[in-house]
Design a protein around this motif. Structure first.
Motif, PDB file in Angstrom:
ATOM      1  N   TRP A  26       1.149  -1.721   0.143  1.00  0.00           N
ATOM      2  CA  TRP A  26       0.658   0.293  -0.200  1.00  0.00           C
ATOM      3  C   TRP A  26       0.724   1.150  -0.275  1.00  0.00           C
ATOM      4  N   GLN A  27       2.108   1.833   0.596  1.00  0.00           N
ATOM      5  CA  GLN A  27       2.500   2.120   0.988  1.00  0.00           C
ATOM      6  C   GLN A  27       3.705   2.480  -0.484  1.00  0.00           C
ATOM      7  N   LEU A  28       3.268   1.656  -1.739  1.00  0.00           N
ATOM      8  CA  LEU A  28       3.169   2.433  -3.150  1.00  0.00           C
ATOM      9  C   LEU A  28       2.652   3.031  -3.885  1.00  0.00           C
ATOM     10  N   PHE A  55       3.366 -11.243  -1.966  1.00  0.00           N
ATOM     11  CA  PHE A  55       3.149  -9.882  -1.849  1.00  0.00           C
ATOM     12  C   PHE A  55       1.924  -9.190  -1.977  1.00  0.00           C
ATOM     13  N   ASP A  56       1.415  -8.102  -0.914  1.00  0.00           N
ATOM     14  CA  ASP A  56       0.475  -7.978  -0.737  1.00  0.00           C
ATOM     15  C   ASP A  56      -0.195  -7.086  -1.046  1.00  0.00           C
ATOM     16  N   CYS A  57      -1.177  -6.578  -2.588  1.00  0.00           N
ATOM     17  CA  CYS A  57      -1.940  -5.309  -3.045  1.00  0.00           C
ATOM     18  C   CYS A  57      -3.438  -5.646  -3.062  1.00  0.00           C
ATOM     19  N   GLY A 160     -11.252 -12.769   1.665  1.00  0.00           N
ATOM     20  CA  GLY A 160     -11.609 -11.911   2.363  1.00  0.00           C
ATOM     21  C   GLY A 160     -10.809 -10.949   2.729  1.00  0.00           C
ATOM     22  N   THR A 161     -11.554  -8.934   3.276  1.00  0.00           N
ATOM     23  CA  THR A 161     -10.810  -8.686   4.343  1.00  0.00           C
ATOM     24  C   THR A 161     -11.536  -7.550   4.750  1.00  0.00           C
ATOM     25  N   ASN A 162     -11.021  -7.375   6.259  1.00  0.00           N
ATOM     26  CA  ASN A 162     -12.663  -6.584   7.035  1.00  0.00           C
ATOM     27  C   ASN A 162     -13.433  -6.944   6.795  1.00  0.00           C
ATOM     28  N   PHE A 163     -14.253  -8.189   7.121  1.00  0.00           N
ATOM     29  CA  PHE A 163     -15.748  -8.136   7.070  1.00  0.00           C
ATOM     30  C   PHE A 163     -15.517  -9.175   8.561  1.00  0.00           C
ATOM     31  N   ALA A 214       2.193  -1.121  13.620  1.00  0.00           N
ATOM     32  CA  ALA A 214       1.329  -0.124  13.407  1.00  0.00           C
ATOM     33  C   ALA A 214       2.028   1.267  12.783  1.00  0.00           C
ATOM     34  N   GLY A 215       2.224   0.975  11.426  1.00  0.00           N
ATOM     35  CA  GLY A 215       2.688   2.230  10.495  1.00  0.00           C
ATOM     36  C   GLY A 215       4.285   2.412  10.798  1.00  0.00           C
ATOM     37  N   GLY A 216       4.525   1.665  11.077  1.00  0.00           N
ATOM     38  CA  GLY A 216       5.685   2.486  12.195  1.00  0.00           C
ATOM     39  C   GLY A 216       6.301   2.759  13.291  1.00  0.00           C
ATOM     40  N   LYS A 239      -4.026   7.196  10.657  1.00  0.00           N
ATOM     41  CA  LYS A 239      -4.776   5.977  11.548  1.00  0.00           C
ATOM     42  C   LYS A 239      -4.032   4.861  12.795  1.00  0.00           C
ATOM     43  N   TYR A 240      -3.097   4.865  12.454  1.00  0.00           N
ATOM     44  CA  TYR A 240      -2.353   3.693  13.761  1.00  0.00           C
ATOM     45  C   TYR A 240      -2.465   4.978  14.713  1.00  0.00           C
ATOM     46  N   LYS A 241      -2.051   6.308  14.998  1.00  0.00           N
ATOM     47  CA  LYS A 241      -2.668   7.373  15.796  1.00  0.00           C
ATOM     48  C   LYS A 241      -4.030   6.946  17.022  1.00  0.00           C
ATOM     49  N   VAL A 290       3.831  -6.767   6.243  1.00  0.00           N
ATOM     50  CA  VAL A 290       4.790  -6.103   6.708  1.00  0.00           C
ATOM     51  C   VAL A 290       4.603  -4.319   5.644  1.00  0.00           C
ATOM     52  N   GLY A 291       3.909  -3.733   6.059  1.00  0.00           N
ATOM     53  CA  GLY A 291       4.540  -2.155   4.813  1.00  0.00           C
ATOM     54  C   GLY A 291       6.224  -2.369   4.571  1.00  0.00           C
ATOM     55  N   ALA A 292       5.741  -1.787   2.919  1.00  0.00           N
ATOM     56  CA  ALA A 292       7.759  -1.501   2.923  1.00  0.00           C
ATOM     57  C   ALA A 292       7.339   0.298   1.769  1.00  0.00           C
ATOM     58  N   ALA A 296      14.740  -0.733   3.625  1.00  0.00           N
ATOM     59  CA  ALA A 296      15.299  -0.001   4.479  1.00  0.00           C
ATOM     60  C   ALA A 296      14.941  -0.864   5.646  1.00  0.00           C
ATOM     61  N   HIS A 297      14.026  -1.537   5.687  1.00  0.00           N
ATOM     62  CA  HIS A 297      13.616  -2.788   7.421  1.00  0.00           C
ATOM     63  C   HIS A 297      13.651  -4.078   6.582  1.00  0.00           C
ATOM     64  N   LEU A 298      13.648  -4.437   5.444  1.00  0.00           N
ATOM     65  CA  LEU A 298      14.567  -5.891   5.260  1.00  0.00           C
ATOM     66  C   LEU A 298      14.632  -6.591   5.856  1.00  0.00           C
TER      67      LEU A 298
HETATM   68  N1  LIG Z   1      -7.177  -4.730   3.947  1.00  0.00           N
HETATM   69  C1  LIG Z   1      -7.099  -3.396   4.057  1.00  0.00           C
HETATM   70  O1  LIG Z   1      -7.873  -2.597   4.560  1.00  0.00           O
HETATM   71  C2  LIG Z   1      -5.411  -2.963   4.334  1.00  0.00           C
HETATM   72  C3  LIG Z   1      -5.194  -1.846   5.380  1.00  0.00           C
HETATM   73  C4  LIG Z   1      -3.677  -1.212   5.567  1.00  0.00           C
HETATM   74  C5  LIG Z   1      -2.839  -2.484   5.007  1.00  0.00           C
HETATM   75  N2  LIG Z   1      -2.797  -3.182   4.279  1.00  0.00           N
HETATM   76  C6  LIG Z   1      -1.968  -4.307   4.070  1.00  0.00           C
HETATM   77  O2  LIG Z   1      -1.133  -4.259   5.154  1.00  0.00           O
HETATM   78  C7  LIG Z   1       0.156  -4.038   4.681  1.00  0.00           C
HETATM   79  C8  LIG Z   1       0.749  -3.097   5.876  1.00  0.00           C
HETATM   80  O3  LIG Z   1      -0.293  -2.698   6.752  1.00  0.00           O
HETATM   81  P1  LIG Z   1       0.208  -0.773   7.005  1.00  0.00           P
HETATM   82  O4  LIG Z   1       0.182  -0.292   5.753  1.00  0.00           O
HETATM   83  O5  LIG Z   1      -1.018  -0.923   8.328  1.00  0.00           O
HETATM   84  O6  LIG Z   1       1.865  -0.332   7.679  1.00  0.00           O
HETATM   85  P2  LIG Z   1       2.652  -2.036   8.722  1.00  0.00           P
HETATM   86  O7  LIG Z   1       2.653  -2.429   8.692  1.00  0.00           O
HETATM   87  O8  LIG Z   1       1.618  -1.329  10.292  1.00  0.00           O
HETATM   88  O9  LIG Z   1       3.739  -0.580   8.453  1.00  0.00           O
HETATM   89  C9  LIG Z   1       4.239   0.441   7.372  1.00  0.00           C
HETATM   90  C10 LIG Z   1       5.197   1.132   7.928  1.00  0.00           C
HETATM   91  O10 LIG Z   1       6.367   0.801   9.059  1.00  0.00           O
HETATM   92  C11 LIG Z   1       7.639   0.778   9.143  1.00  0.00           C
HETATM   93  N3  LIG Z   1       8.276  -0.363   8.969  1.00  0.00           N
HETATM   94  C12 LIG Z   1       8.402  -1.353   8.402  1.00  0.00           C
HETATM   95  N4  LIG Z   1       8.971  -2.173   9.031  1.00  0.00           N
HETATM   96  C13 LIG Z   1       9.926  -1.622   9.975  1.00  0.00           C
HETATM   97  C14 LIG Z   1      10.480  -2.466  10.582  1.00  0.00           C
HETATM   98  N5  LIG Z   1      10.948  -3.463  11.154  1.00  0.00           N
HETATM   99  N6  LIG Z   1      10.903  -1.152  11.367  1.00  0.00           N
HETATM  100  C15 LIG Z   1      10.513  -0.259  11.591  1.00  0.00           C
HETATM  101  N7  LIG Z   1       9.866   0.438  11.003  1.00  0.00           N
HETATM  102  C16 LIG Z   1       8.565  -0.806  10.253  1.00  0.00           C
HETATM  103  C17 LIG Z   1       7.527   2.314   7.119  1.00  0.00           C
HETATM  104  O11 LIG Z   1       7.553   2.936   7.901  1.00  0.00           O
HETATM  105  P3  LIG Z   1       8.832   3.962   7.490  1.00  0.00           P
HETATM  106  O12 LIG Z   1       9.298   3.900   6.030  1.00  0.00           O
HETATM  107  O13 LIG Z   1       8.470   5.440   7.220  1.00  0.00           O
HETATM  108  O14 LIG Z   1       9.981   3.831   8.029  1.00  0.00           O
HETATM  109  C18 LIG Z   1       6.503   0.961   7.104  1.00  0.00           C
HETATM  110  O15 LIG Z   1       6.488   1.970   5.351  1.00  0.00           O
HETATM  111  C19 LIG Z   1      -0.206  -3.149   3.716  1.00  0.00           C
HETATM  112  O16 LIG Z   1       1.047  -2.262   3.362  1.00  0.00           O
HETATM  113  C20 LIG Z   1      -0.782  -3.391   2.845  1.00  0.00           C
HETATM  114  O17 LIG Z   1      -0.380  -4.001   1.925  1.00  0.00           O
HETATM  115  C21 LIG Z   1      -4.425  -3.842   4.270  1.00  0.00           C
END
Ligand SMILES: NC(=O)c1ccc[n+]([C@@H]2O[C@H](COP(=O)([O-])OP(=O)(O)OC[C@H]3O[C@@H](n4cnc5c(N)ncnc54)[C@H](OP(=O)(O)O)[C@@H]3O)[C@@H](O)[C@H]2O)c1
Length: 355
Positions: A26-28, A55-57, A160-163, A214-216, A239-241, A290-292, A296-298
Protein backbone atom coordinates in the motif's frame (compact mmCIF):
# COMPACT_ATOMS: atom_id res chain seq x y z
CA UNK A 1 21.17 -11.21 1.98
CA UNK A 2 22.53 -14.65 2.79
CA UNK A 3 23.38 -13.77 6.39
CA UNK A 4 19.66 -13.53 7.30
CA UNK A 5 17.39 -16.53 7.74
CA UNK A 6 14.68 -16.98 5.14
CA UNK A 7 11.24 -16.47 6.70
CA UNK A 8 9.28 -19.59 7.60
CA UNK A 9 6.66 -20.70 5.12
CA UNK A 10 3.02 -21.56 5.72
CA UNK A 11 0.94 -23.93 3.65
CA UNK A 12 -2.47 -22.45 2.87
CA UNK A 13 -3.36 -25.47 0.73
CA UNK A 14 -1.53 -28.40 -0.84
CA UNK A 15 1.00 -26.91 -3.22
CA UNK A 16 0.28 -23.34 -2.09
CA UNK A 17 2.83 -21.95 0.34
CA UNK A 18 3.31 -18.37 1.42
CA UNK A 19 6.12 -16.70 3.31
CA UNK A 20 4.94 -16.00 6.87
CA UNK A 21 6.23 -12.47 6.46
CA UNK A 22 4.46 -10.88 3.52
CA UNK A 23 5.44 -7.66 1.86
CA UNK A 24 2.71 -5.00 2.04
CA UNK A 25 2.59 -2.62 -0.91
CA UNK A 26 0.00 0.00 0.00
CA UNK A 27 2.93 2.30 0.79
CA UNK A 28 3.70 2.47 -2.96
CA UNK A 29 0.23 3.72 -3.84
CA UNK A 30 0.73 7.38 -2.87
CA UNK A 31 0.52 9.21 0.43
CA UNK A 32 3.84 7.79 1.69
CA UNK A 33 6.39 9.83 -0.29
CA UNK A 34 7.49 9.72 -3.94
CA UNK A 35 7.99 6.34 -5.62
CA UNK A 36 10.87 5.66 -8.03
CA UNK A 37 9.25 2.86 -10.05
CA UNK A 38 12.48 1.27 -11.29
CA UNK A 39 13.87 1.26 -7.75
CA UNK A 40 10.59 -0.17 -6.43
CA UNK A 41 10.94 -3.15 -8.80
CA UNK A 42 14.56 -3.69 -7.65
CA UNK A 43 13.32 -3.63 -4.04
CA UNK A 44 10.72 -6.29 -4.80
CA UNK A 45 13.42 -8.46 -6.35
CA UNK A 46 15.51 -8.05 -3.20
CA UNK A 47 12.54 -9.10 -1.03
CA UNK A 48 11.81 -12.18 -3.14
CA UNK A 49 15.50 -13.17 -3.27
CA UNK A 50 15.64 -12.94 0.52
CA UNK A 51 12.60 -15.19 0.97
CA UNK A 52 9.76 -12.69 1.39
CA UNK A 53 8.05 -14.13 -1.65
CA UNK A 54 4.43 -13.23 -0.94
CA UNK A 55 3.17 -9.80 -1.92
CA UNK A 56 -0.02 -8.07 -0.81
CA UNK A 57 -1.67 -5.47 -3.02
CA UNK A 58 -5.10 -4.32 -4.20
CA UNK A 59 -6.91 -3.18 -7.29
CA UNK A 60 -7.27 0.20 -5.56
CA UNK A 61 -3.57 0.68 -4.74
CA UNK A 62 -2.85 3.10 -7.56
CA UNK A 63 -0.17 1.76 -9.91
CA UNK A 64 0.84 -1.09 -7.61
CA UNK A 65 -0.56 -4.09 -9.49
CA UNK A 66 1.28 -2.78 -12.58
CA UNK A 67 4.51 -2.47 -10.58
CA UNK A 68 4.18 -6.03 -9.30
CA UNK A 69 3.51 -7.13 -12.88
CA UNK A 70 6.81 -5.48 -13.90
CA UNK A 71 8.57 -7.15 -10.98
CA UNK A 72 7.21 -10.57 -12.03
CA UNK A 73 8.45 -10.10 -15.59
CA UNK A 74 11.91 -9.01 -14.37
CA UNK A 75 12.07 -11.85 -11.88
CA UNK A 76 11.30 -14.37 -14.60
CA UNK A 77 14.03 -12.89 -16.80
CA UNK A 78 16.66 -12.80 -14.11
CA UNK A 79 15.89 -15.79 -11.88
CA UNK A 80 13.86 -18.11 -14.10
CA UNK A 81 10.50 -19.84 -13.95
CA UNK A 82 11.26 -21.97 -10.89
CA UNK A 83 12.02 -18.92 -8.75
CA UNK A 84 8.97 -17.06 -10.07
CA UNK A 85 6.80 -20.06 -9.14
CA UNK A 86 7.59 -19.32 -5.47
CA UNK A 87 6.15 -15.82 -5.77
CA UNK A 88 2.55 -15.35 -4.63
CA UNK A 89 0.56 -12.19 -5.16
CA UNK A 90 -2.51 -11.58 -3.02
CA UNK A 91 -4.56 -8.79 -4.48
CA UNK A 92 -7.91 -7.38 -3.38
CA UNK A 93 -11.20 -6.72 -5.08
CA UNK A 94 -12.53 -3.44 -3.68
CA UNK A 95 -15.48 -2.06 -5.62
CA UNK A 96 -15.93 1.70 -5.22
CA UNK A 97 -18.45 2.82 -2.61
CA UNK A 98 -20.25 4.90 -5.24
CA UNK A 99 -20.78 1.81 -7.44
CA UNK A 100 -21.96 -0.70 -4.86
CA UNK A 101 -25.65 -0.14 -5.51
CA UNK A 102 -25.39 -0.85 -9.24
CA UNK A 103 -22.52 -3.34 -9.45
CA UNK A 104 -23.06 -6.03 -12.09
CA UNK A 105 -21.38 -9.38 -12.59
CA UNK A 106 -19.73 -8.10 -15.77
CA UNK A 107 -18.28 -5.09 -13.97
CA UNK A 108 -16.88 -7.27 -11.22
CA UNK A 109 -15.43 -9.65 -13.79
CA UNK A 110 -13.84 -6.69 -15.58
CA UNK A 111 -12.00 -5.67 -12.41
CA UNK A 112 -10.77 -9.23 -11.88
CA UNK A 113 -9.62 -9.42 -15.51
CA UNK A 114 -7.94 -6.04 -15.14
CA UNK A 115 -5.95 -7.35 -12.15
CA UNK A 116 -4.95 -10.41 -14.21
CA UNK A 117 -3.73 -8.13 -17.01
CA UNK A 118 -1.87 -5.77 -14.72
CA UNK A 119 -0.15 -8.59 -12.84
CA UNK A 120 0.54 -10.54 -16.03
CA UNK A 121 -1.08 -13.76 -14.81
CA UNK A 122 -3.63 -16.12 -16.31
CA UNK A 123 -5.06 -16.88 -12.88
CA UNK A 124 -4.88 -14.65 -9.81
CA UNK A 125 -3.43 -16.42 -6.77
CA UNK A 126 -5.72 -15.15 -4.04
CA UNK A 127 -8.31 -12.37 -4.16
CA UNK A 128 -9.36 -10.61 -0.97
CA UNK A 129 -12.87 -9.23 -1.27
CA UNK A 130 -13.76 -5.97 0.50
CA UNK A 131 -17.13 -4.22 0.69
CA UNK A 132 -17.34 -0.69 2.03
CA UNK A 133 -20.98 -0.64 3.16
CA UNK A 134 -23.09 -3.70 3.96
CA UNK A 135 -26.25 -1.63 3.44
CA UNK A 136 -25.34 -0.60 -0.12
CA UNK A 137 -25.90 -3.11 -2.91
CA UNK A 138 -25.71 -6.89 -2.71
CA UNK A 139 -22.37 -7.79 -1.13
CA UNK A 140 -23.30 -11.47 -0.79
CA UNK A 141 -24.15 -11.78 -4.47
CA UNK A 142 -20.79 -10.19 -5.32
CA UNK A 143 -19.01 -12.74 -3.11
CA UNK A 144 -20.83 -15.53 -4.94
CA UNK A 145 -19.78 -14.08 -8.29
CA UNK A 146 -16.17 -14.22 -7.10
CA UNK A 147 -16.67 -17.88 -6.27
CA UNK A 148 -17.99 -18.39 -9.82
CA UNK A 149 -14.89 -16.66 -11.20
CA UNK A 150 -12.80 -19.07 -9.10
CA UNK A 151 -14.60 -22.05 -10.61
CA UNK A 152 -14.02 -20.56 -14.08
CA UNK A 153 -10.28 -20.46 -13.34
CA UNK A 154 -9.83 -16.68 -13.09
CA UNK A 155 -8.49 -16.98 -9.54
CA UNK A 156 -7.25 -19.71 -7.27
CA UNK A 157 -8.62 -18.70 -3.86
CA UNK A 158 -11.45 -16.43 -2.75
CA UNK A 159 -10.63 -14.64 0.47
CA UNK A 160 -11.88 -11.61 2.30
CA UNK A 161 -10.69 -8.54 4.09
CA UNK A 162 -12.29 -6.43 6.79
CA UNK A 163 -15.54 -8.38 7.04
CA UNK A 164 -16.95 -8.91 10.51
CA UNK A 165 -17.85 -12.28 12.00
CA UNK A 166 -21.53 -12.26 11.01
CA UNK A 167 -20.75 -11.43 7.39
CA UNK A 168 -18.00 -14.06 7.19
CA UNK A 169 -20.52 -16.54 8.55
CA UNK A 170 -23.08 -15.52 5.91
CA UNK A 171 -20.56 -15.94 3.09
CA UNK A 172 -19.65 -19.41 4.31
CA UNK A 173 -23.33 -20.35 4.55
CA UNK A 174 -23.83 -19.10 0.98
CA UNK A 175 -21.13 -21.45 -0.29
CA UNK A 176 -18.23 -19.02 -0.64
CA UNK A 177 -15.16 -20.95 0.59
CA UNK A 178 -13.06 -18.18 2.11
CA UNK A 179 -9.46 -19.32 2.47
CA UNK A 180 -8.15 -16.39 4.52
CA UNK A 181 -9.37 -13.20 6.12
CA UNK A 182 -7.06 -10.21 6.02
CA UNK A 183 -7.62 -8.25 9.20
CA UNK A 184 -6.04 -5.48 11.20
CA UNK A 185 -4.58 -7.59 13.98
CA UNK A 186 -1.73 -6.37 16.12
CA UNK A 187 -0.67 -5.91 19.73
CA UNK A 188 -2.80 -2.77 19.68
CA UNK A 189 -5.81 -4.25 17.93
CA UNK A 190 -7.11 -7.63 19.05
CA UNK A 191 -10.63 -7.35 17.67
CA UNK A 192 -10.28 -10.59 15.62
CA UNK A 193 -9.95 -12.49 18.92
CA UNK A 194 -13.37 -11.38 20.18
CA UNK A 195 -15.61 -13.46 17.92
CA UNK A 196 -14.02 -14.12 14.56
CA UNK A 197 -11.27 -16.43 15.76
CA UNK A 198 -13.78 -19.02 16.91
CA UNK A 199 -15.61 -19.05 13.58
CA UNK A 200 -12.37 -19.00 11.62
CA UNK A 201 -11.08 -21.97 13.61
CA UNK A 202 -14.22 -23.95 12.85
CA UNK A 203 -14.20 -23.02 9.17
CA UNK A 204 -10.46 -23.49 8.59
CA UNK A 205 -9.87 -19.83 7.75
CA UNK A 206 -6.43 -18.37 8.42
CA UNK A 207 -5.69 -14.78 9.27
CA UNK A 208 -3.34 -12.56 7.31
CA UNK A 209 -2.59 -9.61 9.56
CA UNK A 210 -1.88 -6.00 8.72
CA UNK A 211 -0.90 -3.21 11.08
CA UNK A 212 1.49 -5.37 13.12
CA UNK A 213 3.97 -2.49 13.33
CA UNK A 214 1.18 0.14 13.37
CA UNK A 215 2.52 2.03 10.39
CA UNK A 216 5.95 2.21 12.09
CA UNK A 217 4.75 3.38 15.51
CA UNK A 218 5.64 -0.02 16.98
CA UNK A 219 9.35 0.52 16.45
CA UNK A 220 12.44 1.93 18.17
CA UNK A 221 11.94 5.19 16.34
CA UNK A 222 9.08 6.16 18.67
CA UNK A 223 10.53 4.90 21.97
CA UNK A 224 10.81 7.81 24.40
CA UNK A 225 9.37 10.28 21.92
CA UNK A 226 6.72 12.84 22.89
CA UNK A 227 3.19 12.50 21.55
CA UNK A 228 3.39 13.87 17.98
CA UNK A 229 -0.17 15.22 18.22
CA UNK A 230 -1.51 15.95 14.76
CA UNK A 231 1.96 16.43 13.24
CA UNK A 232 2.11 13.07 11.51
CA UNK A 233 3.92 12.43 8.27
CA UNK A 234 1.82 9.88 6.42
CA UNK A 235 -1.64 8.31 6.12
CA UNK A 236 -0.61 5.10 7.78
CA UNK A 237 0.55 6.83 10.94
CA UNK A 238 -2.57 9.01 11.04
CA UNK A 239 -4.67 5.83 11.02
CA UNK A 240 -2.74 4.05 13.77
CA UNK A 241 -2.50 7.14 15.98
CA UNK A 242 -6.28 6.91 16.37
CA UNK A 243 -5.89 3.30 17.50
CA UNK A 244 -3.26 4.30 20.07
CA UNK A 245 -5.59 6.96 21.42
CA UNK A 246 -8.51 4.54 21.63
CA UNK A 247 -6.69 1.84 23.56
CA UNK A 248 -5.37 4.16 26.24
CA UNK A 249 -3.20 6.93 24.84
CA UNK A 250 0.45 7.83 24.43
CA UNK A 251 1.66 6.98 27.95
CA UNK A 252 0.33 3.44 27.75
CA UNK A 253 1.83 3.13 24.28
CA UNK A 254 5.23 4.25 25.63
CA UNK A 255 4.96 1.66 28.44
CA UNK A 256 4.36 -0.97 25.77
CA UNK A 257 7.41 0.20 23.80
CA UNK A 258 9.58 0.00 26.93
CA UNK A 259 8.47 -3.61 27.50
CA UNK A 260 9.03 -4.50 23.85
CA UNK A 261 12.51 -2.94 24.00
CA UNK A 262 13.39 -5.05 27.04
CA UNK A 263 12.28 -8.19 25.21
CA UNK A 264 14.13 -7.09 22.07
CA UNK A 265 17.32 -6.65 24.14
CA UNK A 266 17.05 -10.22 25.39
CA UNK A 267 16.97 -11.46 21.80
CA UNK A 268 19.36 -8.95 20.23
CA UNK A 269 16.66 -7.56 17.97
CA UNK A 270 14.40 -4.53 17.61
CA UNK A 271 10.93 -3.49 18.72
CA UNK A 272 9.26 -3.88 15.32
CA UNK A 273 10.53 -7.43 14.97
CA UNK A 274 9.16 -8.35 18.41
CA UNK A 275 5.79 -6.71 17.65
CA UNK A 276 5.31 -8.72 14.45
CA UNK A 277 6.74 -11.94 15.87
CA UNK A 278 4.22 -11.77 18.73
CA UNK A 279 1.39 -11.96 16.20
CA UNK A 280 2.85 -15.04 14.57
CA UNK A 281 2.32 -16.85 17.88
CA UNK A 282 -1.46 -16.30 17.77
CA UNK A 283 -3.70 -19.15 16.68
CA UNK A 284 -4.79 -19.15 13.03
CA UNK A 285 -2.29 -16.48 11.99
CA UNK A 286 -0.71 -17.61 8.72
CA UNK A 287 1.33 -14.48 8.18
CA UNK A 288 2.03 -10.85 8.97
CA UNK A 289 1.89 -8.31 6.15
CA UNK A 290 4.50 -5.63 6.82
CA UNK A 291 4.29 -2.52 4.69
CA UNK A 292 7.43 -1.35 2.89
CA UNK A 293 8.20 1.89 1.06
CA UNK A 294 11.68 0.61 0.22
CA UNK A 295 14.12 -2.00 1.49
CA UNK A 296 15.21 -0.07 4.59
CA UNK A 297 13.57 -2.56 6.96
CA UNK A 298 14.13 -5.72 4.92
CA UNK A 299 16.79 -7.20 7.20
CA UNK A 300 14.70 -6.59 10.29
CA UNK A 301 11.58 -8.05 8.69
CA UNK A 302 13.49 -11.16 7.62
CA UNK A 303 14.16 -11.85 11.30
CA UNK A 304 10.48 -11.91 12.34
CA UNK A 305 9.60 -15.56 11.91
CA UNK A 306 12.93 -16.78 13.32
CA UNK A 307 12.31 -14.93 16.60
CA UNK A 308 10.74 -17.33 19.06
CA UNK A 309 9.24 -15.39 21.94
CA UNK A 310 8.88 -17.09 25.30
CA UNK A 311 5.50 -17.43 27.03
CA UNK A 312 6.67 -15.19 29.86
CA UNK A 313 7.56 -12.45 27.37
CA UNK A 314 4.14 -12.64 25.75
CA UNK A 315 2.60 -12.46 29.23
CA UNK A 316 4.62 -9.31 29.99
CA UNK A 317 3.24 -7.69 26.85
CA UNK A 318 -0.31 -8.73 27.79
CA UNK A 319 0.15 -7.28 31.28
CA UNK A 320 0.94 -3.84 29.85
CA UNK A 321 -1.95 -3.96 27.42
CA UNK A 322 -4.33 -5.06 30.19
CA UNK A 323 -3.92 -1.55 31.64
CA UNK A 324 -5.60 -0.13 28.55
CA UNK A 325 -8.92 -0.67 26.77
CA UNK A 326 -10.07 -3.04 24.07
CA UNK A 327 -11.08 -1.44 20.80
CA UNK A 328 -14.84 -1.23 20.32
CA UNK A 329 -16.78 -3.61 18.13
CA UNK A 330 -15.91 -6.49 15.85
CA UNK A 331 -13.37 -6.48 13.02
CA UNK A 332 -13.51 -3.13 11.16
CA UNK A 333 -16.68 -1.92 12.95
CA UNK A 334 -15.05 1.39 13.90
CA UNK A 335 -13.72 1.94 10.38
CA UNK A 336 -17.13 1.24 8.78
CA UNK A 337 -18.65 4.31 10.40
CA UNK A 338 -17.83 6.85 7.72
CA UNK A 339 -18.80 9.73 10.00
CA UNK A 340 -16.57 8.51 12.83
CA UNK A 341 -12.87 9.34 13.41
CA UNK A 342 -11.64 6.09 11.87
CA UNK A 343 -13.97 6.01 8.86
CA UNK A 344 -13.68 9.69 7.96
CA UNK A 345 -10.00 9.36 6.93
CA UNK A 346 -10.58 6.55 4.39
CA UNK A 347 -10.69 6.97 0.59
CA UNK A 348 -13.71 5.17 -0.80
CA UNK A 349 -13.65 5.54 -4.58
CA UNK A 350 -10.16 4.68 -5.81
CA UNK A 351 -11.05 1.97 -8.29
CA UNK A 352 -11.04 4.21 -11.34
CA UNK A 353 -11.62 2.83 -14.80
CA UNK A 354 -8.41 1.76 -16.50
CA UNK A 355 -6.96 4.57 -18.62
N1 LIG B 1 -6.98 -4.85 4.00
C1 LIG B 1 -6.83 -3.60 4.34
O1 LIG B 1 -7.79 -2.84 4.50
C2 LIG B 1 -5.44 -3.09 4.57
C3 LIG B 1 -5.26 -1.91 5.30
C4 LIG B 1 -3.96 -1.47 5.54
C5 LIG B 1 -2.90 -2.19 5.06
N2 LIG B 1 -3.08 -3.33 4.33
C6 LIG B 1 -1.95 -4.10 3.78
O2 LIG B 1 -1.05 -4.37 4.84
C7 LIG B 1 0.22 -3.77 4.58
C8 LIG B 1 0.87 -3.33 5.88
O3 LIG B 1 0.00 -2.61 6.75
P1 LIG B 1 0.05 -1.07 7.00
O4 LIG B 1 0.04 -0.38 5.71
O5 LIG B 1 -1.05 -0.76 7.90
O6 LIG B 1 1.47 -0.72 7.62
P2 LIG B 1 2.43 -1.40 8.68
O7 LIG B 1 2.97 -2.65 8.16
O8 LIG B 1 1.79 -1.39 10.01
O9 LIG B 1 3.57 -0.29 8.69
C9 LIG B 1 4.45 -0.17 7.61
C10 LIG B 1 5.48 0.90 7.89
O10 LIG B 1 6.13 0.63 9.12
C11 LIG B 1 7.51 0.93 9.00
N3 LIG B 1 8.26 -0.32 9.22
C12 LIG B 1 8.12 -1.49 8.57
N4 LIG B 1 8.97 -2.40 9.05
C13 LIG B 1 9.65 -1.79 10.02
C14 LIG B 1 10.71 -2.20 10.88
N5 LIG B 1 11.17 -3.45 10.84
N6 LIG B 1 11.19 -1.31 11.75
C15 LIG B 1 10.71 -0.06 11.80
N7 LIG B 1 9.72 0.40 11.01
C16 LIG B 1 9.21 -0.47 10.13
C17 LIG B 1 7.75 1.50 7.62
O11 LIG B 1 7.66 2.92 7.68
P3 LIG B 1 8.89 3.84 7.22
O12 LIG B 1 9.21 3.41 5.82
O13 LIG B 1 8.31 5.21 7.30
O14 LIG B 1 10.02 3.58 8.19
C18 LIG B 1 6.57 0.94 6.84
O15 LIG B 1 6.20 1.73 5.75
C19 LIG B 1 -0.07 -2.69 3.54
O16 LIG B 1 1.05 -2.35 2.75
C20 LIG B 1 -1.15 -3.34 2.73
O17 LIG B 1 -0.57 -4.25 1.79
C21 LIG B 1 -4.35 -3.78 4.10
Amino acid sequence: MTEYPRPDRFSLAPGYEISRVLRGNWQLAGGHGAVDRAEAVEDMIAFADAGITTFDCADIYTGVEELIGQFRAQYLNRRGAEALAEVRVHTKCVPDLSKLGTLTRDQLQDTIDRSRRRLGVERLDLVQFHWWDYAAGDWLQAAQWLEEFRIEGRLQFVSGTNFDTDHVSAMLAAGVPLRTMQVQYSLLDRRPEKRMAELAGEAGINFLCYGTVAGGFLSDRWLGQPDPGAEIENRSLIKYKLIIEDIGGWDLFQALLVTLRRIADAHGTDIATVASAALLTRPLVAGVIVGARNRAHLASNLAISALKLRAIELAEIDAVLAQGRDLEGDVYTLERDRTGRHGAIMKYNLNKEEA
